[in-house]
Design an enzyme around this catalytic site. Structure first.
Site, PDB file in Angstrom:
ATOM      1  N   GLY A  42      88.787  42.748  68.414  1.00  0.00           N
ATOM      2  CA  GLY A  42      87.742  43.017  69.395  1.00  0.00           C
ATOM      3  C   GLY A  42      86.487  43.620  68.816  1.00  0.00           C
TER       4      GLY A  42
ATOM      5  CE  LYS B 185      89.380  24.232  80.224  1.00  0.00           C
ATOM      6  NZ  LYS B 185      90.828  24.471  79.947  1.00  0.00           N
TER       7      LYS B 185
ATOM      8  CG  ASP C 249      96.551  38.034  69.214  1.00  0.00           C
ATOM      9  OD1 ASP C 249      95.609  37.287  69.516  1.00  0.00           O
ATOM     10  OD2 ASP C 249      96.394  39.242  68.932  1.00  0.00           O
TER      11      ASP C 249
ATOM     12  CE  LYS D 193      93.640  39.398  67.490  1.00  0.00           C
ATOM     13  NZ  LYS D 193      93.904  40.432  68.512  1.00  0.00           N
TER      14      LYS D 193
ATOM     15  N   GLY E 126      89.076  42.423  75.803  1.00  0.00           N
ATOM     16  CA  GLY E 126      88.137  42.555  76.910  1.00  0.00           C
ATOM     17  C   GLY E 126      86.834  41.843  76.648  1.00  0.00           C
TER      18      GLY E 126
ATOM     19  CB  ILE F 233      87.635  47.150  65.147  1.00  0.00           C
ATOM     20  CG1 ILE F 233      88.217  48.125  66.186  1.00  0.00           C
ATOM     21  CG2 ILE F 233      87.742  47.747  63.749  1.00  0.00           C
ATOM     22  CD1 ILE F 233      89.698  48.394  66.012  1.00  0.00           C
TER      23      ILE F 233
END
Length: 393
Positions: free
Chosen positions: A125, A38, A192, A196, A294, A127
């Site tokens: 993440g 951006k 969130d 998922k 992360g 997994i």
């Protein structure tokens, strides 16, 4: 021999930089040709010639055969993904909101174009749950998929229960460490994990449900009295999404706080870690544990998708193509704890059975049976300040 991937990447934030850190340590048959960002003026650790603000520099470049989408804006991410797939490019994405809201149409576009869209990094993440649902459990009858899908809320709850912090202090610490956003609603409000869950349901059961129709109540109304109640009974509270098969061909989906006993494997999942618990008819119970957030953990999942594309990998969506499709239902009974301050709430919310009731000057709660449908219909009454609901078992 693997195919060479020439990559155009949208976004160079935490996950994008984490992915690049991993890639530069590997000798892979791929090249990142261009980053779309951006702000062209922002200082970067890579040569400025690699960066552009023009999306078409990637989408219209015939040399670029793979698009990696790692931006926050779900609407923009959808536009990029659709254009890339229709241009014959494969796409890797980690945008769970974009995917959950548009998965059905994106699957259709893949079938029309022959392009591949992979998104392991969008759920939990590092997994590898989506690939396992696609491959290992492709012919398995799954009783349920549940767990801890959100690292931010789990970090907060860990600080509250393990270190005695208040919810507000734990939230601030999560924000200071970058685990929660300035506006944490997406995480602590249960949105969130709901996005998922919608993605997981498609791969576990072949069922697409618009996230707007799935109940999500988070931990943002958690109070000291609720924590004390849990500790007195040697329980912890975790924010758990659930996809569960009932009555043979119906699927229940929801996100709620839940009291978890020490005997549960989820009891020991702490801080920003995630844990996915799969219960199956033949494989029985299996547990997946790992970092749920992360740059490097999510980046590793994105890289796994990228490297799979070198060998032409695609999701087959086998459960979606079965002869006996399942359907979504909200006709499901839950045993819940409901803490409230205004007695009139009990006149407006219909419990099928009240097992226990406690009232004092500062703390009022009931434990009883209520239907999922009733919670959804009365969500505005239940999900408000002064009220906290959690599943008991």
């Amino acid at each position: 021999m693997s195919n060479k991937l020439v990559i155009g990447m949208f976004g160079f934030g935490v996950v994008g930089q984490g992915l690049y850190d991993i890639i530069k340590t590997k000798d892979l048959n791929l090249e990142i040709k261009k980053f779309v960002i951006k702000n062209q003026d922002k200082k970067r650790s890579l040569p400025s010639s690699l960066f552009t603000t023009d999306a078409n520099a990637v989408l219209q470049d015939p040399e670029i055969n793979t698009v990696v989408e790692l931006i926050d804006d779900a609407d923009a991410a959808y536009d990029i993904t659709v254009k890339a797939l229709k241009a014959g490019k494969n796409v890797v994405s980690a945008n769970k909101k974009m995917l959950a809201n548009n998965l059905e149409s994106l699957v259709n576009i893949q079938h029309e174009t022959g392009s591949s869209l992979l998104y392991e990094g969008s759920v939990c993440g590092s997994i590898p749950i989506i690939r396992n649902l696609e491959e290992y459990y492709d012919n398995e009858l799954l009783h349920s998929v549940s767990g801890i899908f959100n690292g931010s809320s789990n970090y907060i709850l860990s600080k509250v229960f393990n270190e005695g912090q208040s919810y507000d202090d734990a939230l601030k610490q999560a924000q200071d460490y970058g685990f929660a956003e300035t506006d944490p609603t997406l995480d602590v409000g249960g949105y969130d994990p709901k996005f998922k869950l919608a993605i997981v349901a498609y791969h576990a059961y072949g069922l697409y449900v618009n996230p707007d129709k799935i109940l999500n109540i988070g931990i943002d109304k958690l109070g000291d009295a609720d924590v004390k109640f849990a500790k007195e009974k040697n329980l912890k509270i975790k924010l758990l999404p659930l996809a569960k098969e009932v009555d043979g061909n119906q699927i229940v989906l929801y996100v709620l706080p839940k009291f978890v006993p020490k005997e549960s494997i989820l009891y020991a999942v702490e801080n920003e870690n995630n844990g996915v618990l799969v219960r199956a008819a033949f494989a029985d119970e299996q547990f997946f544990y790992g970092k749920g957030a992360g740059g490097h953990p999510t980046g590793s999942a994105v890289l796994s998708d990228i490297t799979a594309l070198r060998y032409g990998y695609k999701y087959e969506y086998k459960k979606h193509l079965v002869d006996k499709p399942v359907e979504y239902t909200t006709h499901y009974q839950l045993r819940v704890y409901l803490r409230f301050s205004d007695e009139s709430l009990l006149e407006k919310v219909n419990f099928d059975n009240i097992e226990e009731r406690y009232s004092s000057k500062d703390f009022n709660y009931i434990i009883g049976q209520i239907s999922l449908k009733e919670i959804i219909e009365k969500k505005e009454l239940i999900d408000q300040q002064g009220v906290f609901i959690a599943q008991m078992d």
